[in-house]
Design an enzyme around this catalytic site. Structure first.
Site, PDB file in Angstrom:
ATOM      1  N   LYS A  42     -12.316  -2.641   3.748  1.00 54.90           N
ATOM      2  CA  LYS A  42     -12.320  -3.743   2.841  1.00 54.90           C
ATOM      3  C   LYS A  42     -10.966  -3.907   2.169  1.00 54.90           C
ATOM      4  O   LYS A  42     -10.655  -4.961   1.626  1.00 54.90           O
ATOM      5  CB  LYS A  42     -13.395  -3.529   1.765  1.00 54.90           C
ATOM      6  N   ASP A  99      -4.126  -2.267   4.400  1.00 54.00           N
ATOM      7  CA  ASP A  99      -3.771  -2.253   2.990  1.00 54.00           C
ATOM      8  C   ASP A  99      -2.718  -1.191   2.704  1.00 54.00           C
ATOM      9  O   ASP A  99      -1.729  -1.436   2.051  1.00 54.00           O
ATOM     10  CB  ASP A  99      -5.007  -2.060   2.104  1.00 54.00           C
ATOM     11  N   ASP A 102      -1.239   5.791   4.621  1.00 51.48           N
ATOM     12  CA  ASP A 102      -1.165   7.000   3.810  1.00 51.48           C
ATOM     13  C   ASP A 102      -0.915   8.185   4.754  1.00 51.48           C
ATOM     14  O   ASP A 102       0.214   8.424   5.157  1.00 51.48           O
ATOM     15  CB  ASP A 102      -2.483   7.122   3.034  1.00 51.48           C
TER      16      ASP A 102
END
Length: 179
Positions: A42, A99, A102
């Site tokens: 999301k 998004d 990492d």
């Protein structure tokens, strides 16, 4: 500012400018092509919507849900596909919109999966790159912002499904996620 944030680190205006720059870069890269743009849900949904609207390139969109965080603040390192694409990627130029990169495990998993399904090309664009946390040798083709080892939320990024709708990005107070 939201009371759970230590500070705002990226403003709405800064995000808007970086999204425009990413869209221009992608328009140049995909000139004369019709890519399939894939949002990793999301977290990337805010960035994805703003990015594809800013692009002039004709494209199709699809969505995947991949999870490696759950309710934690650190990646598990084992990305799990929760919802797969509806589109066939065989022979397509695929643009993956993330998004945050990492540990890098999700990006590697997505790249290998989509190329393994016959994608003609694979391009990864991320809103945030956190190289200090990288566990595998991978890098997005385009990153809007490089960030340090802070736990950030807003503009799609969450902690336990909260804070996604903030129009800016801030550092979450440590006491919130260390409860």
């Amino acid at each position: 500012m939201n009371k759970d944030l230590q500070s705002i680190v990226i403003t709405e205006d800064e995000i808007r400018e970086k999204v425009k720059a990413a869209a221009a870069w992608l328009d140049e890269r995909y000139k004369g092509k019709n890519p399939l743009a894939v949002s990793v849900l999301k977290g990337s949904v805010m960035f994805f919507c703003d990015l594809v609207r800013a692009m002039e390139t004709p494209l199709q969109i699809d969505f995947m849900t991949v999870s490696s965080y759950g309710k934690g603040s650190v990646s598990s390192g084992v990305p799990k596909i929760v919802m797969d694409l509806a589109a066939n990627v065989s022979g397509r130029d695929v643009l993956l919109v993330e998004d945050i990169v990492d540990s890098g495990h999700t990006l590697v998993r997505m790249r290998d999966l989509l190329l393994g399904r016959g994608a003609a090309s694979f391009t990864a664009v991320t809103l945030f790159d956190k190289p200090c946390r990288r566990q595998v040798d991978v890098k997005a083709d385009y990153s809007c912002f490089e960030i340090g080892d802070e736990f950030i939320v807003g503009y799609g990024l969450d902690y336990a499904q909260q804070y996604r709708t903030l129009p800016y990005v801030g550092i979450l107070k440590r006491e919130i996620y260390e409860k």
